[in-house]
Design an enzyme around this catalytic site. Structure first.
Site, short mmCIF file in Angstrom:
data_model
loop_
_atom_site.label_atom_id
_atom_site.label_comp_id
_atom_site.label_asym_id
_atom_site.label_seq_id
_atom_site.Cartn_x
_atom_site.Cartn_y
_atom_site.Cartn_z
N HIS A 176 0.82 -1.22 0.00
CA HIS A 176 0.00 0.00 0.00
C HIS A 176 0.85 1.26 0.00
O HIS A 176 0.37 2.33 0.35
CB HIS A 176 -0.96 -0.01 1.21
CG HIS A 176 -1.99 -1.09 1.11
ND1 HIS A 176 -2.74 -1.52 2.17
CD2 HIS A 176 -2.39 -1.85 0.05
CE1 HIS A 176 -3.58 -2.47 1.78
NE2 HIS A 176 -3.37 -2.70 0.50
N CYS B 183 4.73 12.68 -8.47
CA CYS B 183 3.80 13.59 -9.17
C CYS B 183 2.46 12.90 -9.37
O CYS B 183 2.40 11.73 -9.75
CB CYS B 183 4.37 13.98 -10.53
SG CYS B 183 3.20 14.97 -11.49
N CYS C 28 2.36 12.63 -13.68
CA CYS C 28 3.39 11.90 -14.44
C CYS C 28 4.14 10.88 -13.59
O CYS C 28 4.98 10.15 -14.11
CB CYS C 28 4.37 12.90 -15.10
SG CYS C 28 5.54 13.63 -13.96
N1 APR Z 1 -0.51 -7.05 17.84
C1 APR Z 1 -1.06 -7.77 16.82
N2 APR Z 1 -2.25 -7.46 16.24
C2 APR Z 1 -2.90 -6.38 16.73
C3 APR Z 1 -2.41 -5.58 17.80
C4 APR Z 1 -1.15 -5.97 18.35
N3 APR Z 1 -0.61 -5.27 19.37
N4 APR Z 1 -3.29 -4.59 18.05
C5 APR Z 1 -4.31 -4.75 17.17
N5 APR Z 1 -4.08 -5.83 16.39
C6 APR Z 1 -4.91 -6.38 15.31
C7 APR Z 1 -6.37 -6.01 15.37
O1 APR Z 1 -7.08 -6.92 16.20
C8 APR Z 1 -6.77 -6.17 13.89
O2 APR Z 1 -7.09 -7.53 13.61
O3 APR Z 1 -4.43 -5.81 14.11
C9 APR Z 1 -5.49 -5.80 13.15
C10 APR Z 1 -5.54 -4.43 12.51
O4 APR Z 1 -6.55 -4.47 11.52
P1 APR Z 1 -6.86 -3.14 10.69
O5 APR Z 1 -6.96 -1.98 11.62
O6 APR Z 1 -8.01 -3.46 9.78
O7 APR Z 1 -5.54 -2.88 9.83
P2 APR Z 1 -5.07 -3.65 8.52
O8 APR Z 1 -5.58 -5.05 8.50
O9 APR Z 1 -3.63 -3.42 8.39
O10 APR Z 1 -5.85 -2.82 7.36
C11 APR Z 1 -5.55 -3.15 6.04
O11 APR Z 1 -6.88 -1.26 5.30
O12 APR Z 1 -7.51 0.94 5.43
C12 APR Z 1 -6.71 0.06 4.77
O13 APR Z 1 -4.73 0.72 3.70
C13 APR Z 1 -5.25 0.42 4.95
O14 APR Z 1 -3.36 -1.08 4.92
C14 APR Z 1 -4.62 -0.84 5.53
C15 APR Z 1 -5.63 -1.92 5.18
#
Ligand code: APR
Length: 234
Positions: free
Chosen positions: A115, A123, A126
């Site tokens: 991501h 830019c 471009c």
């Molecule tokens: N250790 C491990 N896991 C954890 C911890 C921790 N200390 N704290 C929270 N989590 C878990 C949560 O329970 C959840 O399952 O990490 C996960 C985070 O999930 P999201 O907030 O949905 O993040 P992510 O899965 O990375 O999102 C994916 O969504 O919005 C887009 O581009 C953004 O890259 C991101 C993508």
């Protein structure tokens, strides 16, 4: 838990091509908010369509520019946690959805950012990379075509970078052990990648405080935090 750690260590010690698939939870123990955790999640407080979409950028780039520079500063002031360092010690190749640089600063040398990154700019039109200064009060213009410089992150509605996607698919198609940590597994197409390994019968370790959409793929599932559990596996 002891048996699970022994089982996990057995998987890891025999792995020749270990891969880790990580999300925002990986950086939670470094003080960076996840996206969807109740109350603290980034999207609990910011509308993704207003701050993470190409339409919003076209409509009103200044707030987005300031917000991404603020998130870059948060990342710069954060530190890798023991989970980042443990993945580096295990020699895992990293496929991350994260845009911070904590895997690299934690010692991982093979990191694929699906991501994008808070530390890359280009830019809007471009795509020429921008290596110049980035200040909140002014969005630079491309010296080549004059259009606005944008953050090098993937916004909702945009395709993932093809080179990184191909690298991630290749890693998932060749790995012999996969660690999934810190991701809810709900955002496609990234969340579909672990299945490429799991359907080949590759052992999958998941580390998460609560079940996720990817938990059904896990051979060994640890309920816990990245910064606490990963060091137990080194
Ligand atoms: N250790 C491990 N896991 C954890 C911890 C921790 N200390 N704290 C929270 N989590 C878990 C949560 O329970 C959840 O399952 O990490 C996960 C985070 O999930 P999201 O907030 O949905 O993040 P992510 O899965 O990375 O999102 C994916 O969504 O919005 C887009 O581009 C953004 O890259 C991101 C993508």
């Amino acid at each position: 838990m002891t048996d699970m750690i022994a089982a996990a260590r057995d998987i890891l010690v025999n792995a020749q091509n270990l891969v880790a698939f990580t999300g925002a939870g990986m950086s939670a123990d470094s003080g960076l908010d996840t996206y969807r955790d109740a109350q603290t999640g980034v999207w609990e407080n910011v509308d993704p369509h207003a701050m993470a979409s190409i339409d919003a950028w076209a409509r009103d780039p200044e707030p987005m520019w300031r917000w991404y520079l603020h998130r870059k500063s948060l990342s710069e002031n954060a530190h890798p946690n023991p989970g980042h360092r443990a993945l580096a010690e295990l020699g895992a190749k990293i496929i991350t959805q994260n845009i911070d640089d904590l895997h690299e600063r934690g010692g991982s040398t093979d990191v694929v950012h699906l991501h994008g990154s808070l530390f890359e700019f280009r830019c809007t039109i471009c795509s020429r990379p921008w290596k110049g200064a980035t200040k909140p009060q002014h969005i630079p213009e491309c010296p080549l075509c004059g259009n606005l410089i944008r953050p090098g992150v993937v916004w909702f509605g945009e395709a993932l970078p093809p080179r990184e996607w191909d690298a991630a698919e290749n890693l998932m198609s060749t790995t012999d052990a996969l660690i999934i940590v810190g991701t809810s597994g709900v955002v496609q197409p990234a969340a579909g990648l672990p299945r490429l390994a799991a359907t080949r019968g590759v052992p999958v370790l998941e580390i998460t405080p609560q079940p996720t959409a990817l938990t059904p793929l896990a051979t060994v599932q640890f309920t816990g935090r990245a910064g606490e559990v990963l060091p137990l596996l080194t």
